[in-house]
Design a protein around this motif. Structure first.
Motif, PDB file in Angstrom:
ATOM      1  N   SER A 144       0.851  -1.186   0.000  1.00 42.34           N
ATOM      2  CA  SER A 144       0.000   0.000   0.000  1.00 42.34           C
ATOM      3  C   SER A 144       0.883   1.232   0.000  1.00 42.34           C
ATOM      4  CB  SER A 144      -0.931   0.018   1.224  1.00 42.34           C
ATOM      5  OG  SER A 144      -0.180   0.087   2.423  1.00 42.34           O
ATOM      6  N   ALA A 145       0.280   2.345  -0.356  1.00 41.93           N
ATOM      7  CA  ALA A 145       1.031   3.598  -0.399  1.00 41.93           C
ATOM      8  C   ALA A 145       1.032   4.238   0.979  1.00 41.93           C
ATOM      9  CB  ALA A 145       0.425   4.537  -1.436  1.00 41.93           C
ATOM     10  N   THR A 146       1.613   3.515   1.936  1.00 41.35           N
ATOM     11  CA  THR A 146       1.662   3.996   3.318  1.00 41.35           C
ATOM     12  C   THR A 146       2.990   3.625   3.949  1.00 41.35           C
ATOM     13  OG1 THR A 146       0.659   1.948   4.133  1.00 41.35           O
ATOM     14  CG2 THR A 146      -0.832   3.783   3.632  1.00 41.35           C
ATOM     15  N   THR A 147       3.357   4.356   4.966  1.00 44.45           N
ATOM     16  CA  THR A 147       4.526   3.984   5.759  1.00 44.45           C
ATOM     17  C   THR A 147       4.220   2.695   6.516  1.00 44.45           C
ATOM     18  OG1 THR A 147       5.110   6.292   6.038  1.00 44.45           O
ATOM     19  CG2 THR A 147       6.100   4.746   7.571  1.00 44.45           C
ATOM     20  N   GLY A 148       5.149   1.771   6.515  1.00 39.18           N
ATOM     21  CA  GLY A 148       4.938   0.509   7.213  1.00 39.18           C
ATOM     22  C   GLY A 148       4.333  -0.575   6.353  1.00 39.18           C
ATOM     23  N   ALA A 149       4.116  -0.305   5.055  1.00 41.85           N
ATOM     24  CA  ALA A 149       3.589  -1.337   4.160  1.00 41.85           C
ATOM     25  C   ALA A 149       4.681  -2.346   3.838  1.00 41.85           C
ATOM     26  CB  ALA A 149       3.060  -0.702   2.882  1.00 41.85           C
ATOM     27  N   THR A 150       4.266  -3.607   3.669  1.00 41.95           N
ATOM     28  CA  THR A 150       5.234  -4.648   3.326  1.00 41.95           C
ATOM     29  C   THR A 150       5.558  -4.593   1.834  1.00 41.95           C
ATOM     30  OG1 THR A 150       3.441  -6.235   2.981  1.00 41.95           O
ATOM     31  CG2 THR A 150       4.425  -6.138   5.180  1.00 41.95           C
ATOM     32  N   VAL A 151       6.689  -5.213   1.479  1.00 38.97           N
ATOM     33  CA  VAL A 151       7.143  -5.188   0.101  1.00 38.97           C
ATOM     34  C   VAL A 151       7.563  -6.592  -0.317  1.00 38.97           C
ATOM     35  CG1 VAL A 151       9.547  -4.664   0.690  1.00 38.97           C
ATOM     36  CG2 VAL A 151       8.656  -3.968  -1.544  1.00 38.97           C
ATOM     37  N   GLU A 152       7.373  -6.915  -1.598  1.00 38.93           N
ATOM     38  CA  GLU A 152       7.849  -8.182  -2.136  1.00 38.93           C
ATOM     39  C   GLU A 152       8.400  -7.963  -3.538  1.00 38.93           C
ATOM     40  OE1 GLU A 152       4.966 -11.181  -3.108  1.00 38.93           O
ATOM     41  OE2 GLU A 152       3.362  -9.701  -3.384  1.00 38.93           O
ATOM     42  N   GLN A 153       9.292  -8.835  -3.936  1.00 40.78           N
ATOM     43  CA  GLN A 153       9.874  -8.782  -5.278  1.00 40.78           C
ATOM     44  C   GLN A 153       9.013  -9.640  -6.189  1.00 40.78           C
ATOM     45  OE1 GLN A 153      14.181  -9.058  -5.607  1.00 40.78           O
ATOM     46  NE2 GLN A 153      13.969 -10.449  -7.357  1.00 40.78           N
ATOM     47  N   ILE A 154       8.527  -9.066  -7.300  1.00 38.34           N
ATOM     48  CA  ILE A 154       7.611  -9.808  -8.165  1.00 38.34           C
ATOM     49  C   ILE A 154       8.181 -10.070  -9.554  1.00 38.34           C
ATOM     50  CG2 ILE A 154       5.533  -9.028  -6.951  1.00 38.34           C
ATOM     51  CD1 ILE A 154       5.134  -6.961  -9.140  1.00 38.34           C
ATOM     52  N   ALA A 155       9.303  -9.463  -9.915  1.00 40.12           N
ATOM     53  CA  ALA A 155       9.937  -9.754 -11.206  1.00 40.12           C
ATOM     54  C   ALA A 155      11.417  -9.452 -11.101  1.00 40.12           C
ATOM     55  CB  ALA A 155       9.307  -8.934 -12.328  1.00 40.12           C
ATOM     56  N   GLY A 156      12.220 -10.247 -11.823  1.00 39.85           N
ATOM     57  CA  GLY A 156      13.667 -10.079 -11.791  1.00 39.85           C
ATOM     58  C   GLY A 156      14.318 -11.014 -10.794  1.00 39.85           C
ATOM     59  N   GLY A 157      15.645 -11.039 -10.858  1.00 37.82           N
ATOM     60  CA  GLY A 157      16.393 -11.870  -9.921  1.00 37.82           C
ATOM     61  C   GLY A 157      16.606 -13.294 -10.390  1.00 37.82           C
ATOM     62  N   GLY A 158      16.110 -13.638 -11.593  1.00 41.94           N
ATOM     63  CA  GLY A 158      16.273 -14.992 -12.082  1.00 41.94           C
ATOM     64  C   GLY A 158      17.520 -15.146 -12.931  1.00 41.94           C
ATOM     65  N   SER A 159      17.598 -16.287 -13.614  1.00 42.02           N
ATOM     66  CA  SER A 159      18.806 -16.584 -14.386  1.00 42.02           C
ATOM     67  C   SER A 159      18.605 -16.488 -15.895  1.00 42.02           C
ATOM     68  CB  SER A 159      19.293 -18.001 -14.049  1.00 42.02           C
ATOM     69  OG  SER A 159      18.275 -18.953 -14.333  1.00 42.02           O
ATOM     70  N   CYS A 160      17.351 -16.383 -16.353  1.00 40.61           N
ATOM     71  CA  CYS A 160      17.109 -16.313 -17.792  1.00 40.61           C
ATOM     72  C   CYS A 160      17.366 -14.898 -18.273  1.00 40.61           C
ATOM     73  CB  CYS A 160      15.677 -16.739 -18.114  1.00 40.61           C
ATOM     74  SG  CYS A 160      15.320 -16.725 -19.895  1.00 40.61           S
ATOM     75  N   ALA A 161      18.415 -14.727 -19.098  1.00 38.24           N
ATOM     76  CA  ALA A 161      18.779 -13.405 -19.606  1.00 38.24           C
ATOM     77  C   ALA A 161      18.114 -13.199 -20.960  1.00 38.24           C
ATOM     78  CB  ALA A 161      20.293 -13.278 -19.714  1.00 38.24           C
ATOM     79  N   ASP A 162      17.133 -12.353 -20.988  1.00 39.68           N
ATOM     80  CA  ASP A 162      16.375 -12.121 -22.217  1.00 39.68           C
ATOM     81  C   ASP A 162      16.806 -10.790 -22.822  1.00 39.68           C
ATOM     82  OD1 ASP A 162      14.578 -12.426 -24.221  1.00 39.68           O
ATOM     83  OD2 ASP A 162      12.819 -11.908 -23.040  1.00 39.68           O
ATOM     84  N   ASP A 163      18.062 -10.708 -23.232  1.00 40.91           N
ATOM     85  CA  ASP A 163      18.576  -9.437 -23.752  1.00 40.91           C
ATOM     86  C   ASP A 163      19.279  -9.635 -25.092  1.00 40.91           C
ATOM     87  OD1 ASP A 163      20.748 -10.816 -22.917  1.00 40.91           O
ATOM     88  OD2 ASP A 163      21.550  -9.246 -21.604  1.00 40.91           O
ATOM     89  N   SER A 164      18.989 -10.727 -25.773  1.00 39.68           N
ATOM     90  CA  SER A 164      19.603 -10.936 -27.085  1.00 39.68           C
ATOM     91  C   SER A 164      18.612 -11.688 -27.964  1.00 39.68           C
ATOM     92  CB  SER A 164      20.905 -11.738 -26.965  1.00 39.68           C
ATOM     93  OG  SER A 164      20.615 -13.067 -26.608  1.00 39.68           O
ATOM     94  N   THR A 165      18.908 -11.731 -29.224  1.00 35.70           N
ATOM     95  CA  THR A 165      18.011 -12.405 -30.165  1.00 35.70           C
ATOM     96  C   THR A 165      18.210 -13.913 -30.177  1.00 35.70           C
ATOM     97  OG1 THR A 165      19.629 -12.059 -31.925  1.00 35.70           O
ATOM     98  CG2 THR A 165      17.893 -10.396 -31.673  1.00 35.70           C
ATOM     99  N   THR A 166      19.185 -14.391 -29.421  1.00 31.94           N
ATOM    100  CA  THR A 166      19.481 -15.829 -29.442  1.00 31.94           C
ATOM    101  C   THR A 166      18.695 -16.599 -28.402  1.00 31.94           C
ATOM    102  OG1 THR A 166      21.351 -15.482 -27.949  1.00 31.94           O
ATOM    103  CG2 THR A 166      21.791 -15.411 -30.327  1.00 31.94           C
ATOM    104  N   SER A 167      18.016 -15.900 -27.494  1.00 31.46           N
ATOM    105  CA  SER A 167      17.253 -16.593 -26.470  1.00 31.46           C
ATOM    106  C   SER A 167      16.016 -15.779 -26.132  1.00 31.46           C
ATOM    107  CB  SER A 167      18.109 -16.805 -25.207  1.00 31.46           C
ATOM    108  OG  SER A 167      18.458 -15.553 -24.640  1.00 31.46           O
ATOM    109  N   SER A 168      15.063 -16.430 -25.515  1.00 30.60           N
ATOM    110  CA  SER A 168      13.840 -15.748 -25.118  1.00 30.60           C
ATOM    111  C   SER A 168      13.343 -16.327 -23.814  1.00 30.60           C
ATOM    112  CB  SER A 168      12.760 -15.891 -26.190  1.00 30.60           C
ATOM    113  OG  SER A 168      11.553 -15.336 -25.744  1.00 30.60           O
TER     114      SER A 168
END
Length: 732
Positions: free
Chosen positions: A247-271
């Motif tokens: 929530s948009a408040t002080t004391g709200a919890t946070v979680e990571q929902i994207a990123g941090g994985g191993s699949c690098a999708d930054d080239s035309t050779t992989s997706s």
């Protein structure tokens, strides 16, 4: 930036946010807003204008006197701006990155400071204040390199501090009263030591405790945007991840929902398409935006991968998909085709539009591009590869931008651009297409006619003026040519009867004019006229009789010119019948026509009687009645001794060649053959027909006398003479 809250979803704005080229936008507007019978002129291309910046009022020199507040936004000088966010009031917020401020442009075009402060330096020049204290008025607290601002539904807003590595919340309220608070991120311990990706609370949370937003180390975030559920999406750029604050408040919890994985999708050779968002390694996510009509699904611009991605839900298990760009292959290709086959370059901004499309700040290509709900990409502003400051007042696609970093749709159909390199906020404005709204929305008569007076409203998008003309002698060539101030907007007025053509054109606040458009409506609210024929003279109990009338209508025309209705002739005297007819528009009329029913008159000739007599009896040898009308019957009564029948009987008549046309002869002698009638007997003959006036024949057989025939008037419907109505005359 994401206009995710309900106030953003206004019908007019939605209708204007059709993806694709300028022609597609205009066609979409015509389809959604124009009334029946409306034709749209060739649309003008979207225009571009500077709406803030480009002036000479420098905050660093004059801030202490306040002379750069409450002045026209176009009179101020902006060193650099990377974000703009529309307000529900019609104004907008933007970040002044150079001066570390957030400023508001009000609907009247004047600008005020709403967050950040400046203090004098040793040269007595006003410079940004980095005393970033929480819990005080936002205009008293310094900001550290603000790069993004996002309006909240409650009237507050979020500020993303790139330099301060945190997200701050400004409460609703007037400048000087609204307070500022940190809701996510921890300021770096020093300007030389930034947090290390992975050394965060969500990576190694405290045992048994969820992470709070204010416990999470951010690493130069670029954007924070509200979600429909009340949360906050954060593009934690240098940590290469997307976070969700509960929530948009002080004391709200946070979680990571994207990123941090191993699949690098930054080239035309992989997706990595189709994988869970938590299994993908991101490359500098710079902007986030939730889909307004698909809550929980969001977009983000991936600067390092030259692509725009979509995540199917705000959870680590959401599916990762490329929706624009070719990963790891920067360039400028693909307009008019699928966005997933196009090339973009170093995108810094993406904003979902309420209809399911989105706009991209294609920063590396110096353009703004739009992706339609069907996935087609088109450039809508800027000249590819030509950073410059040019083109105001003209075609947006012929103008020049310099490092555009964000594009945000406005409530009245425009698109605001943070033109960072030019230090300006610019707006793509489409000519304010007029539209017709008519009630009822579809013709309620036949053949395209309105049979009740329809109310017609001519209007346009917000902040536009409309001119119109009803039934002009010729089509107006342009806005302001022969048009007058529209009498149909904002007050409705009923169209007059007839075939009406209304022309309209609008002009937005920048002077962009629309080519006139027209709509034609056929209105016939007047019932047709029915004129009865001369009063009908009918005979009682005659053949079926028709009453006729004539129908006329000067507008839609009569559906049938001649009308007829069958009337009853059972009652002698005055009668009336209702006649109904309709015009071609379906408008009906009913009138009452009068008629008279007369009794039929006839005069049967005296009977021809031949009889022989004795002293005791009379022998009737022949008895005929001539000139009997075809519609009449003969009723015979015999009285006295010797009668072959004593009760009245009806007897048929036969046509005689000697009789007049249409008349018959009653031959009655055979009724008395071989009958020995005593002297004094009598025979009564009535020629009868309902609703007629005829004759009554009375034959008396006297002693020692020839038979005498008496005649008398026969009243209507009677079978015996009525002495009160007629005199009895002796037979000659």
């Amino acid at each position: 930036m994401s206009p995710s809250s309900s106030w953003y979803r206004r019908d007019r704005a939605i209708a204007r946010m059709i993806g694709g080229t300028a022609a597609a936008v205009a066609a979409g507007v015509a389809m959604l807003l124009l009334g029946p019978g409306c034709s749209l002129a060739d649309p003008l291309p979207p225009q571009i204008h500077t709406v803030a910046g480009g002036g000479t009022c420098s905050l660093s020199q004059t801030f202490s006197g306040g002379t750069c507040d409450a002045v026209a936004a176009t009179s101020t000088s902006i060193g650099s701006t990377r974000s703009v966010s529309p307000l529900p009031t019609g104004g907008y917020l933007y970040v002044d990155e150079t001066d570390d401020l957030v400023r508001e442009v009000q609907p009247n075009g004047q600008v005020i400071t709403v967050a950040g402060t400046m203090t004098p330096d040793l040269q007595n020049q006003y410079v940004p204040d980095t005393t970033d204290v929480d819990g005080i008025p936002a205009t008293h607290s310094g900001l550290d390199d603000p790069v993004a601002v996002a309006v909240l539904p409650n009237g507050g807003f979020l500020i993303t501090e790139f330099g301060g590595s945190r997200v701050r919340l400004v409460s609703p309220g007037l400048p000087g009263h609204a307070t500022i608070t940190t809701i996510a991120g921890i300021p770096p311990s020093s300007s030389s030591s930034a947090p290390t990706p992975g050394s965060t609370c969500v990576a190694t949370p405290p045992s048994g405790s969820p992470c709070l937003g204010t416990q999470e180390e951010l690493n130069h975030p670029s954007d924070a945007e509200p979600t429909a559920s009340g949360g906050v999406l954060i593009a934690d750029t240098y940590n290469n991840r997307i976070l969700l604050l509960a929530s948009a408040t002080t004391g709200a919890t946070v979680e990571q929902i994207a990123g941090g994985g191993s699949c690098a999708d930054d080239s035309t050779t992989s997706s990595c398409d189709g994988m869970q968002a938590s299994r993908v390694a991101l490359d500098l996510p710079t902007a986030v935006s939730e889909f307004p009509y698909d809550p929980g699904s969001y977009l983000f611009a991936e600067y390092g991968a030259d692509a725009v991605r979509r995540i199917s839900s705000e959870t680590p298990s959401g599916t990762f998909t490329t929706v624009a760009g070719t990963q790891g292959s920067p360039g400028y290709t693909g307009d008019g085709g699928p966005a997933t086959a196009a090339q973009i370059s170093a995108p810094e901004g993406v904003t979902a539009t309420p209809n399911g499309g989105f706009v991209i700040a294609d920063t590396g290509n110096q353009v703004i591009r739009q992706v339609s709900p069907s996935g087609t990409i088109a450039t809508i502003a800027g000249t590819p590869g030509q950073p410059d400051y040019a083109g105001d007042g003209g075609d947006a696609t012929a103008a020049s931008l310099n490092t555009p970093t964000e594009a945000a749709p406005t409530l009245d159909g425009g698109i605001l651009i943070a033109d960072e390199g030019n230090g300006a906020i610019r707006e793509i404005t489409e000519p304010s297409v007029s539209y017709f709204a008519i009630t009822p929305s579809a013709p309620n008569g036949k053949d395209g006619w309105y049979v009740t007076a329809p109310d017609l409203t001519v209007g346009a998008t917000q902040l536009a003026t409309v001119q119109c003309e009803l039934n002009p002698p010729e089509a107006p060539p342009a806005y302001g040519a022969i048009l007058t101030v529209c009498p149909y907007s904002p007050t409705d007025a009923a169209l007059p009867d007839g075939t009406d053509t209304i022309w309209a054109a609008s002009q937005n606040g920048f002077g962009d004019q629309e080519n006139p458009i027209s709509a034609t409506y056929k209105v016939d609210t007047t019932p047709p006229t029915i004129k009865c024929a001369s009063p009908l003279q009918a005979f009682a109990y005659g053949e079926r009789t028709k009453l006729t009338a004539t129908l006329t209508d000067s507008l839609s025309g009569p559906s049938s010119k001649a009308l007829a209705v069958h009337v009853s002739t059972k009652v002698v005297g005055a009668g009336r019948a209702r006649v109904t007819g309709a015009d071609n528009a379906g408008k009906s009329q009913t009138v009452t026509c009068h008629y008279d029913v007369s009794a039929r008159t006839f005069d049967p000739l005296p009977s021809v009687v031949r009889a022989g007599a004795t002293r005791r009896f009379v022998d009737v040898r022949s008895l005929t009645v001539t000139n009997v009308p075809a519609w009449a019957k003969v009723y015979v009564v015999c009285g006295g001794r010797g009668c072959p029948f004593t009760s009245g009987r009806y007897f048929p008549t036969v046509r005689s060649s000697a009789a007049k046309r249409g008349a018959r002869v009653a031959a009655l002698g055979h009724l008395f053959t071989h009958a020995n009638l005593a002297r004094g007997a009598w025979i009564s003959i009535a020629v009868v027909a309902p609703g007629t006036v005829g004759r009554f024949l009375n034959l008396r057989l006297g002693k020692h006398e020839q038979a005498r025939l008496n005649t008398a008037c026969l009243p209507v419907g009677a079978m015996a003479p009525d002495g009160r109505a007629c005199k009895v005359k002796p037979a000659k």
